[in-house]
Motif scaffolding. Structure first.
Motif, PDB file in Angstrom:
ATOM      1  N   ARG A  24       0.837  -1.202   0.000  1.00 35.86           N
ATOM      2  CA  ARG A  24       0.000   0.000   0.000  1.00 35.86           C
ATOM      3  C   ARG A  24       0.869   1.247   0.000  1.00 35.86           C
ATOM      4  NH1 ARG A  24      -2.782  -1.378   5.485  1.00 35.86           N
ATOM      5  NH2 ARG A  24      -0.608  -1.993   5.710  1.00 35.86           N
ATOM      6  N   THR A  25       1.989   1.184   0.719  1.00 32.94           N
ATOM      7  CA  THR A  25       2.831   2.370   0.896  1.00 32.94           C
ATOM      8  C   THR A  25       4.186   2.248   0.205  1.00 32.94           C
ATOM      9  OG1 THR A  25       3.829   1.508   2.920  1.00 32.94           O
ATOM     10  CG2 THR A  25       1.798   2.807   3.156  1.00 32.94           C
ATOM     11  N   GLY A  26       4.581   1.028  -0.142  1.00 30.14           N
ATOM     12  CA  GLY A  26       5.900   0.805  -0.712  1.00 30.14           C
ATOM     13  C   GLY A  26       7.002   0.744   0.336  1.00 30.14           C
ATOM     14  N   ARG A  27       6.623   0.780   1.612  1.00 35.62           N
ATOM     15  CA  ARG A  27       7.618   0.755   2.685  1.00 35.62           C
ATOM     16  C   ARG A  27       8.043  -0.675   2.987  1.00 35.62           C
ATOM     17  NH1 ARG A  27       6.333   4.291   7.750  1.00 35.62           N
ATOM     18  NH2 ARG A  27       8.522   3.813   8.055  1.00 35.62           N
ATOM     19  N   TYR A  28       9.330  -0.816   3.267  1.00 35.25           N
ATOM     20  CA  TYR A  28       9.911  -2.097   3.667  1.00 35.25           C
ATOM     21  C   TYR A  28      10.170  -2.081   5.162  1.00 35.25           C
ATOM     22  CZ  TYR A  28      10.998  -3.432  -1.136  1.00 35.25           C
ATOM     23  OH  TYR A  28      10.920  -3.792  -2.443  1.00 35.25           O
ATOM     24  N   TRP A  29      10.037  -3.223   5.783  1.00 38.54           N
ATOM     25  CA  TRP A  29      10.345  -3.417   7.197  1.00 38.54           C
ATOM     26  C   TRP A  29      11.238  -4.634   7.294  1.00 38.54           C
ATOM     27  CZ3 TRP A  29       8.136   0.072  10.599  1.00 38.54           C
ATOM     28  CH2 TRP A  29       7.148   0.871  10.065  1.00 38.54           C
ATOM     29  N   GLN A  30      12.230  -4.574   8.133  1.00 42.38           N
ATOM     30  CA  GLN A  30      13.131  -5.709   8.303  1.00 42.38           C
ATOM     31  C   GLN A  30      13.114  -6.154   9.760  1.00 42.38           C
ATOM     32  OE1 GLN A  30      17.064  -5.173   6.809  1.00 42.38           O
ATOM     33  NE2 GLN A  30      17.772  -7.133   7.580  1.00 42.38           N
ATOM     34  N   LEU A  31      12.913  -7.457   9.951  1.00 39.40           N
ATOM     35  CA  LEU A  31      12.969  -8.056  11.280  1.00 39.40           C
ATOM     36  C   LEU A  31      14.234  -8.903  11.368  1.00 39.40           C
ATOM     37  CD1 LEU A  31       9.281  -9.331  11.599  1.00 39.40           C
ATOM     38  CD2 LEU A  31      10.270  -7.275  12.614  1.00 39.40           C
ATOM     39  N   ASN A  32      14.930  -8.813  12.492  1.00 37.75           N
ATOM     40  CA  ASN A  32      16.075  -9.693  12.685  1.00 37.75           C
ATOM     41  C   ASN A  32      15.561 -11.115  12.928  1.00 37.75           C
ATOM     42  OD1 ASN A  32      15.279  -9.870  15.402  1.00 37.75           O
ATOM     43  ND2 ASN A  32      16.814  -8.421  16.100  1.00 37.75           N
ATOM     44  N   THR A  33      16.451 -12.052  13.155  1.00 30.56           N
ATOM     45  CA  THR A  33      16.026 -13.445  13.277  1.00 30.56           C
ATOM     46  C   THR A  33      15.067 -13.662  14.442  1.00 30.56           C
ATOM     47  OG1 THR A  33      18.038 -13.983  14.499  1.00 30.56           O
ATOM     48  CG2 THR A  33      18.050 -14.411  12.130  1.00 30.56           C
ATOM     49  N   THR A  34      15.272 -12.952  15.541  1.00 26.80           N
ATOM     50  CA  THR A  34      14.368 -13.104  16.682  1.00 26.80           C
ATOM     51  C   THR A  34      13.004 -12.502  16.360  1.00 26.80           C
ATOM     52  OG1 THR A  34      16.217 -13.065  18.223  1.00 26.80           O
ATOM     53  CG2 THR A  34      14.034 -12.615  19.128  1.00 26.80           C
ATOM     54  N   GLY A  35      12.987 -11.322  15.762  1.00 27.88           N
ATOM     55  CA  GLY A  35      11.720 -10.715  15.362  1.00 27.88           C
ATOM     56  C   GLY A  35      10.976 -11.581  14.357  1.00 27.88           C
ATOM     57  N   ALA A  36      11.716 -12.183  13.432  1.00 24.27           N
ATOM     58  CA  ALA A  36      11.113 -13.083  12.450  1.00 24.27           C
ATOM     59  C   ALA A  36      10.517 -14.306  13.137  1.00 24.27           C
ATOM     60  CB  ALA A  36      12.155 -13.500  11.412  1.00 24.27           C
ATOM     61  N   HIS A  37      11.240 -14.841  14.119  1.00 27.71           N
ATOM     62  CA  HIS A  37      10.723 -15.981  14.880  1.00 27.71           C
ATOM     63  C   HIS A  37       9.400 -15.615  15.561  1.00 27.71           C
ATOM     64  CE1 HIS A  37      10.712 -19.508  17.497  1.00 27.71           C
ATOM     65  NE2 HIS A  37      10.523 -18.685  18.524  1.00 27.71           N
ATOM     66  N   VAL A  38       9.368 -14.446  16.185  1.00 28.12           N
ATOM     67  CA  VAL A  38       8.150 -13.979  16.847  1.00 28.12           C
ATOM     68  C   VAL A  38       7.014 -13.863  15.831  1.00 28.12           C
ATOM     69  CG1 VAL A  38       7.082 -12.035  18.060  1.00 28.12           C
ATOM     70  CG2 VAL A  38       9.368 -12.818  18.726  1.00 28.12           C
ATOM     71  N   LEU A  39       7.264 -13.214  14.702  1.00 29.78           N
ATOM     72  CA  LEU A  39       6.235 -13.044  13.681  1.00 29.78           C
ATOM     73  C   LEU A  39       5.699 -14.393  13.199  1.00 29.78           C
ATOM     74  CD1 LEU A  39       4.560 -11.376  11.671  1.00 29.78           C
ATOM     75  CD2 LEU A  39       6.521 -11.504  10.113  1.00 29.78           C
ATOM     76  N   HIS A  40       6.586 -15.298  12.841  1.00 28.29           N
ATOM     77  CA  HIS A  40       6.145 -16.590  12.310  1.00 28.29           C
ATOM     78  C   HIS A  40       5.340 -17.372  13.339  1.00 28.29           C
ATOM     79  CE1 HIS A  40       8.057 -16.127   8.487  1.00 28.29           C
ATOM     80  NE2 HIS A  40       9.251 -15.958   9.033  1.00 28.29           N
ATOM     81  N   ARG A  78       1.494  -4.016  14.700  1.00 30.05           N
ATOM     82  CA  ARG A  78       0.126  -3.476  14.680  1.00 30.05           C
ATOM     83  C   ARG A  78       0.128  -1.984  14.319  1.00 30.05           C
ATOM     84  NH1 ARG A  78      -2.902  -6.224  19.854  1.00 30.05           N
ATOM     85  NH2 ARG A  78      -3.661  -8.027  18.693  1.00 30.05           N
ATOM     86  N   THR A  79       1.016  -1.228  14.936  1.00 31.04           N
ATOM     87  CA  THR A  79       1.079   0.207  14.673  1.00 31.04           C
ATOM     88  C   THR A  79       1.365   0.480  13.200  1.00 31.04           C
ATOM     89  OG1 THR A  79       1.781   0.676  16.926  1.00 31.04           O
ATOM     90  CG2 THR A  79       2.308   2.343  15.275  1.00 31.04           C
ATOM     91  N   ALA A  80       2.234  -0.327  12.614  1.00 30.39           N
ATOM     92  CA  ALA A  80       2.564  -0.173  11.191  1.00 30.39           C
ATOM     93  C   ALA A  80       1.486  -0.769  10.286  1.00 30.39           C
ATOM     94  CB  ALA A  80       3.912  -0.828  10.896  1.00 30.39           C
ATOM     95  N   GLU A  81       0.450  -1.360  10.896  1.00 26.02           N
ATOM     96  CA  GLU A  81      -0.661  -2.002  10.172  1.00 26.02           C
ATOM     97  C   GLU A  81      -0.179  -3.100   9.245  1.00 26.02           C
ATOM     98  OE1 GLU A  81      -2.927   1.160   8.390  1.00 26.02           O
ATOM     99  OE2 GLU A  81      -3.572   1.925  10.348  1.00 26.02           O
ATOM    100  N   LEU A  82       0.835  -3.831   9.698  1.00 20.21           N
ATOM    101  CA  LEU A  82       1.349  -4.963   8.923  1.00 20.21           C
ATOM    102  C   LEU A  82       0.603  -6.242   9.248  1.00 20.21           C
ATOM    103  CD1 LEU A  82       5.144  -4.167   9.310  1.00 20.21           C
ATOM    104  CD2 LEU A  82       3.691  -3.734   7.314  1.00 20.21           C
ATOM    105  N   VAL A  83      -0.009  -6.289  10.440  1.00 20.88           N
ATOM    106  CA  VAL A  83      -0.798  -7.449  10.858  1.00 20.88           C
ATOM    107  C   VAL A  83      -2.166  -6.982  11.312  1.00 20.88           C
ATOM    108  CG1 VAL A  83       1.194  -8.855  11.537  1.00 20.88           C
ATOM    109  CG2 VAL A  83       0.093  -7.378  13.232  1.00 20.88           C
ATOM    110  N   ILE A  84      -3.103  -7.919  11.240  1.00 18.83           N
ATOM    111  CA  ILE A  84      -4.462  -7.670  11.716  1.00 18.83           C
ATOM    112  C   ILE A  84      -4.885  -8.875  12.544  1.00 18.83           C
ATOM    113  CG2 ILE A  84      -5.185  -6.080   9.911  1.00 18.83           C
ATOM    114  CD1 ILE A  84      -6.328  -8.425   8.372  1.00 18.83           C
ATOM    115  N   ALA A  85      -5.819  -8.651  13.445  1.00 15.60           N
ATOM    116  CA  ALA A  85      -6.318  -9.741  14.298  1.00 15.60           C
ATOM    117  C   ALA A  85      -7.435 -10.476  13.618  1.00 15.60           C
ATOM    118  CB  ALA A  85      -6.790  -9.183  15.631  1.00 15.60           C
TER     119      ALA A  85
END
Length: 85
Positions: A24-40, A78-85
């Motif tokens: 929607r915005t063209g913005r990229y976000w990068q998660l380190n390995t721990t952040g990626a683990h949390v997301l997955h 959530r703040t970045a609206e990358l995920v929804i419940a």
């Protein structure tokens, strides 16, 4: 808490974590390995408390710090609206 990626967000796993693109915005976000683990784990339907316990075990950090870190990742997604419940 089952979270889903926003329909306009795509992800790519890398050696260093995960990159998210908000189309929607063209913005990229990068998660380190721990952040990626949390997301997955969140996307797989795991409870944040259990995820924090996993982080505590994996990284040998204080459980309260892991809980704060997991909560921070969730709030940022959530703040970045990358995920929804």
């Amino acid at each position: 808490m089952r979270l889903h990626l926003h329909p306009d967000v795509v992800t790519t796993d890398t050696d260093d974590g995960t990159v998210l693109l908000d189309e929607r915005t063209g913005r990229y976000w990068q998660l380190n390995t721990t952040g990626a683990h949390v997301l997955h784990r969140l996307l797989d339907g795991h409870d944040p408390v259990r995820i924090a316990a996993d982080v505590t075990d994996r990284h040998k950090i204080d459980a309260h710090q892991a809980e704060r870190d997991v909560t921070a990742v969730i709030e940022q997604l959530r703040t970045a609206e990358l995920v929804i419940a």
